[in-house]
Structures are given as C-alpha cells and as structure tokens.
Design a protein around this motif. Structure first.
Motif, PDB file in Angstrom:
ATOM      1  N   THR A 189      -3.940  27.659  13.686  1.00  0.00           N
ATOM      2  CA  THR A 189      -4.109  26.567  14.630  1.00  0.00           C
ATOM      3  C   THR A 189      -3.177  26.732  15.829  1.00  0.00           C
ATOM      4  O   THR A 189      -2.020  27.115  15.675  1.00  0.00           O
ATOM      5  N   THR A 190      -3.676  26.408  16.996  1.00  0.00           N
ATOM      6  CA  THR A 190      -2.828  26.354  18.182  1.00  0.00           C
ATOM      7  C   THR A 190      -2.290  24.935  18.349  1.00  0.00           C
ATOM      8  O   THR A 190      -2.855  23.961  17.838  1.00  0.00           O
ATOM      9  N   ALA A 191      -1.208  24.830  19.095  1.00  0.00           N
ATOM     10  CA  ALA A 191      -0.623  23.518  19.362  1.00  0.00           C
ATOM     11  C   ALA A 191      -1.610  22.619  20.100  1.00  0.00           C
ATOM     12  O   ALA A 191      -1.693  21.415  19.833  1.00  0.00           O
ATOM     13  N   LYS A 192      -2.385  23.215  20.991  1.00  0.00           N
ATOM     14  CA  LYS A 192      -3.366  22.426  21.744  1.00  0.00           C
ATOM     15  C   LYS A 192      -4.412  21.825  20.809  1.00  0.00           C
ATOM     16  O   LYS A 192      -4.711  20.616  20.874  1.00  0.00           O
ATOM     17  N   ALA A 193      -4.976  22.636  19.932  1.00  0.00           N
ATOM     18  CA  ALA A 193      -6.005  22.157  19.002  1.00  0.00           C
ATOM     19  C   ALA A 193      -5.444  21.096  18.060  1.00  0.00           C
ATOM     20  O   ALA A 193      -6.116  20.098  17.758  1.00  0.00           O
ATOM     21  N   LEU A 194      -4.219  21.299  17.602  1.00  0.00           N
ATOM     22  CA  LEU A 194      -3.610  20.335  16.686  1.00  0.00           C
ATOM     23  C   LEU A 194      -3.388  19.002  17.389  1.00  0.00           C
ATOM     24  O   LEU A 194      -3.696  17.938  16.836  1.00  0.00           O
ATOM     25  N   GLY A 195      -2.861  19.050  18.612  1.00  0.00           N
ATOM     26  CA  GLY A 195      -2.619  17.822  19.353  1.00  0.00           C
ATOM     27  C   GLY A 195      -3.881  17.023  19.599  1.00  0.00           C
ATOM     28  O   GLY A 195      -3.912  15.793  19.450  1.00  0.00           O
ATOM     29  N   LEU A 196      -4.955  17.715  19.977  1.00  0.00           N
ATOM     30  CA  LEU A 196      -6.228  17.030  20.227  1.00  0.00           C
ATOM     31  C   LEU A 196      -6.762  16.371  18.955  1.00  0.00           C
ATOM     32  O   LEU A 196      -7.274  15.248  18.980  1.00  0.00           O
ATOM     33  N   SER A 197      -6.647  17.061  17.832  1.00  0.00           N
ATOM     34  CA  SER A 197      -7.197  16.556  16.579  1.00  0.00           C
ATOM     35  C   SER A 197      -6.441  15.330  16.082  1.00  0.00           C
ATOM     36  O   SER A 197      -7.050  14.321  15.702  1.00  0.00           O
ATOM     37  N   VAL A 198      -5.114  15.402  16.066  1.00  0.00           N
ATOM     38  CA  VAL A 198      -4.347  14.266  15.527  1.00  0.00           C
ATOM     39  C   VAL A 198      -4.448  13.048  16.437  1.00  0.00           C
ATOM     40  O   VAL A 198      -4.405  11.898  15.961  1.00  0.00           O
ATOM     41  N   GLN A 199      -4.597  13.265  17.737  1.00  0.00           N
ATOM     42  CA  GLN A 199      -4.801  12.134  18.637  1.00  0.00           C
ATOM     43  C   GLN A 199      -6.165  11.485  18.399  1.00  0.00           C
ATOM     44  O   GLN A 199      -6.280  10.255  18.347  1.00  0.00           O
ATOM     45  N   LYS A 200      -7.166  12.310  18.220  1.00  0.00           N
ATOM     46  CA  LYS A 200      -8.524  11.804  17.962  1.00  0.00           C
ATOM     47  C   LYS A 200      -8.560  10.917  16.721  1.00  0.00           C
ATOM     48  O   LYS A 200      -9.228   9.875  16.702  1.00  0.00           O
ATOM     49  N   HIS A 201      -7.831  11.305  15.678  1.00  0.00           N
ATOM     50  CA  HIS A 201      -7.875  10.582  14.414  1.00  0.00           C
ATOM     51  C   HIS A 201      -6.745   9.557  14.266  1.00  0.00           C
ATOM     52  O   HIS A 201      -6.616   8.946  13.206  1.00  0.00           O
ATOM     53  N   GLN A 202      -5.946   9.392  15.317  1.00  0.00           N
ATOM     54  CA  GLN A 202      -4.866   8.399  15.322  1.00  0.00           C
ATOM     55  C   GLN A 202      -3.894   8.585  14.157  1.00  0.00           C
ATOM     56  O   GLN A 202      -3.485   7.626  13.488  1.00  0.00           O
TER      57      GLN A 202
ATOM     58  N   LYS B  38       0.824  -1.199   0.000  1.00  0.00           N
ATOM     59  CA  LYS B  38       0.000   0.000   0.000  1.00  0.00           C
ATOM     60  C   LYS B  38       0.861   1.253   0.000  1.00  0.00           C
ATOM     61  O   LYS B  38       1.851   1.357   0.734  1.00  0.00           O
ATOM     62  N   GLY B  39       0.491   2.213  -0.830  1.00  0.00           N
ATOM     63  CA  GLY B  39       1.203   3.483  -0.890  1.00  0.00           C
ATOM     64  C   GLY B  39       0.999   4.308   0.367  1.00  0.00           C
ATOM     65  O   GLY B  39      -0.036   4.212   1.036  1.00  0.00           O
ATOM     66  N   ARG B  40       2.000   5.105   0.685  1.00  0.00           N
ATOM     67  CA  ARG B  40       1.920   5.980   1.856  1.00  0.00           C
ATOM     68  C   ARG B  40       0.962   7.138   1.599  1.00  0.00           C
ATOM     69  O   ARG B  40       0.806   7.578   0.470  1.00  0.00           O
ATOM     70  N   ARG B  41       0.336   7.617   2.667  1.00  0.00           N
ATOM     71  CA  ARG B  41      -0.650   8.700   2.565  1.00  0.00           C
ATOM     72  C   ARG B  41      -0.206   9.857   3.458  1.00  0.00           C
ATOM     73  O   ARG B  41       0.023   9.685   4.648  1.00  0.00           O
ATOM     74  N   ILE B  42      -0.086  11.038   2.866  1.00  0.00           N
ATOM     75  CA  ILE B  42       0.302  12.212   3.652  1.00  0.00           C
ATOM     76  C   ILE B  42      -0.576  13.399   3.269  1.00  0.00           C
ATOM     77  O   ILE B  42      -1.168  13.437   2.192  1.00  0.00           O
ATOM     78  N   ILE B  43      -0.657  14.350   4.174  1.00  0.00           N
ATOM     79  CA  ILE B  43      -1.303  15.634   3.895  1.00  0.00           C
ATOM     80  C   ILE B  43      -0.307  16.744   4.183  1.00  0.00           C
ATOM     81  O   ILE B  43       0.312  16.771   5.257  1.00  0.00           O
ATOM     82  N   ILE B  44      -0.145  17.649   3.219  1.00  0.00           N
ATOM     83  CA  ILE B  44       0.625  18.880   3.416  1.00  0.00           C
ATOM     84  C   ILE B  44      -0.390  20.022   3.392  1.00  0.00           C
ATOM     85  O   ILE B  44      -1.023  20.273   2.365  1.00  0.00           O
ATOM     86  N   ALA B  45      -0.559  20.668   4.534  1.00  0.00           N
ATOM     87  CA  ALA B  45      -1.633  21.653   4.688  1.00  0.00           C
ATOM     88  C   ALA B  45      -1.087  23.071   4.695  1.00  0.00           C
ATOM     89  O   ALA B  45      -0.004  23.334   5.221  1.00  0.00           O
TER      90      ALA B  45
ATOM     91  N   LYS C 276      -6.042   7.670  10.786  1.00  0.00           N
ATOM     92  CA  LYS C 276      -4.889   6.783  10.633  1.00  0.00           C
ATOM     93  C   LYS C 276      -3.985   7.205   9.473  1.00  0.00           C
ATOM     94  O   LYS C 276      -3.345   6.373   8.827  1.00  0.00           O
ATOM     95  N   LEU C 277      -3.932   8.502   9.224  1.00  0.00           N
ATOM     96  CA  LEU C 277      -3.057   9.057   8.188  1.00  0.00           C
ATOM     97  C   LEU C 277      -1.602   8.752   8.534  1.00  0.00           C
ATOM     98  O   LEU C 277      -1.200   8.803   9.701  1.00  0.00           O
TER      99      LEU C 277
END
Length: 316
Positions: A247-260, A200-207, A222-223
């Motif tokens: 984005t704040t560091a707090k908001a980013l941390g919560l989001s990426v943890q939620k989505h694993q 499977k190919g790798r999946r990334i997002i550059i925002a 699971k990105l």
C-alpha cells in the motif's frame, strides 16, 4: 488497549527499525498477545517490560520471513526462561510444516505444549477479553488481517444510585449484576433499574501486507483503530522498476478517510525512509494526511499507544 511496536520496517531491518512485530495488551489483564514475529523480536522484547512468560498467543499475518523468522528463537527462549505454560500460534497454511521441521532438526525440546492452528479467511476465534476474525488481504502470498472486537461490558452497576438508595458495596452487588432482584432492610432492589448502559468494546484491525486497503471494506467503517502497512509514498512506488503488492500512503489515506476510521497507525516502512535519506517517515505521514483528517501516527520501534474507551489514541 495498549499497543507496543517491536518492529516497524518493511522487508529487512535497518539501523532505526527492526522487522514486523506488535504486542497487544488489554485493560485489567496480565496476558499479552503478539502479532507477527520477525527476526530478532526476542531481542526487542528485552528492551521492554513485556514478559515471555505472560505471552498468551501469537498471530502471524503471512509467511514472508520478515513477519515470522523470529519464531524459533522466541520459542526456544521461552523454554530457557522456564516459562512452560502452553502457547498457541495462529497463522497461514505452511506454519505447521515450518515450525516442527525447525524444532526437529535442532533437537529442540520445548518442555511446554505448543499448538499450531493454521487459519483461513473467515475463521473466528474467541478469547477472554475479545473475539477475533480473520480477513483476507491482497498480497503476493496469502496474507491476513485480524479484526479484533473487545467484549462489551454489560454488567456495570450504577453504584452511586445504589449508595444513594441505601445499599453500600457488598456481595449483594454481585446478585444484582447477575440479574437477580434483592431485598435489603425491607427495601426491594430491582436489578434492571440499577444497571448502566452497556459499554461497547473497542474495535481494531491489525493488518498484514496488503496492496488494497479497500479489500477490508465494511470492516473499516468508523473503525476505532487500524494498524496498516504504508510501505511507500506514491512517488516512490510509481518510480519502482518492479512493482510490489504494498500500500502507498496516498491509497491508505484515501481509504481511511472514505470509511471514517477514527485512528490510524501506519507501519511496515520501507528502508528508503530513514534519517540519512532523501526520504523520511514524515513524507509518509504528510501524504496520508493530505486525505485523512483524523488521528494518524507513523509507528517507530518501541512506540507505545493507548486506545481509551472513548476511542482516543495517544502515544504514551
């Protein structure tokens, strides 16, 4: 996949960080791709092994100057380097006004074919090694993320099994890869019996700039890697007299943890966070890791990262 950060500052350059630019390379490929091109990106390139001559395409996330003011100089230097291969730039509406105007006023004759493609949310593009989808973000102007899906490897042969069964590497391997059964020295080799499971190919997002990581929603689940701004810590943001859509560091941390999300690189760091300030980039890292328990890095200029096929991210 290899990522080289050419600029990691937010809004303006500092002594430690230039403004936004990121290079992406794929395994076994001599081309590379540029995401954003802030002022002086071409100067940053001179300090790396990346060649303008091998630049395949440029992707601009949004039309704030710290993300695209470096384009005219870079395009001109490509001409001066006698690198005349065609180049395509993808970016928001307005890019097709900006670049032709600059080139016309300065009487710049590039000498190579330049294609400008103005993008919209939901647009998809296909390249040799990957496909790309444009995702909308939340910012003060139109801003995009690029969802990159590497091509799956579906024609990998079990060479060890073939050797054990008496077939050494030869042109016959190519026939098996194409799904054709073969006969060698009286023995039949059935293609499907010698094909490995697809890789499977790798999946990334550059925002680009974005005040709400959750807008990326299911694309984060699971990105393999997210590259996302983390301009402020929550304390600093809350104290700002004028709030900006970042984005704040707090908001980013919560989001990426939620989505694993498996790996995170935070960039676009406010000038407030520097070695001689009361705040440092480590503050941003610490705040992210209060919530996020996977692999996290704060990008610095000229940092290089490798995302392996087993989805491990390392700084190299």
């Amino acid at each position: 996949m290899r990522l080289t950060f050419l600029g990691t500052s937010a809004g303006k350059p500092t002594k430690e960080r230039n403004v936004s630019a990121l290079a992406l390379e794929f395994d076994q490929d001599n081309k590379w791709y540029l995401f954003d091109c802030g002022e002086a990106t071409q100067h940053q390139l001179l300090k790396t092994s990346l060649s303008i001559g091998k630049l395949a395409a440029i992707f601009i996330t949004h039309l704030h100057g710290d993300h695209y003011f470096g384009l005219p100089g870079l395009l001109s230097s490509k001409t001066l380097d006698k690198s005349l291969a065609p180049l395509t730039i993808y970016g928001p509406k307005g890019l097709n006004k900006f670049l032709p105007c600059i080139l016309d006023i300065s009487h710049e004759h590039l000498g190579y074919e330049l294609t400008i493609i103005e993008i919209e949310a939901g647009a998809s593009f296909h390249f040799d090694k990957f496909s790309l989808k444009v995702l909308p973000l939340v910012h003060s102007i139109e801003s995009f993320a690029y969802y990159i899906k590497e091509q799956d490897i579906t024609n990998k042969l079990d060479e060890e099994k073939l050797r054990n069964n008496g077939l050494e590497p030869s042109q016959l391997y190519g026939e098996l890869k194409r799904g054709n059964d073969i006969v060698f020295e009286g023995k039949e080799f059935i293609s499907r019996e010698y094909m490995l499971e697809p890789i499977k190919g790798r999946r990334i997002i550059i925002a680009g700039d974005n005040s709400d990581p959750e807008v990326l929603s299911s694309y984060l689940d699971k990105l393999d890697l997210l590259v996302h701004e983390s301009t402020y810590t929550q304390e600093v943001y809350d104290a700002l007299p004028t709030k900006f859509l970042h984005t704040t560091a707090k908001a980013l941390g919560l989001s990426v943890q939620k989505h694993q999300v498996k790996n995170l690189i935070a960039t676009h760091i406010s000038a407030r966070y520097s070695k001689n300030s009361d705040y440092t980039a480590q503050d941003i890292c610490d705040e992210i890791q209060n919530s996020y328990k996977n692999n996290c890095f704060i990008a610095n200029d000229f940092d290089r990262f490798y995302l392996s096929r087993d989805r491990e991210l390392t700084r190299i």
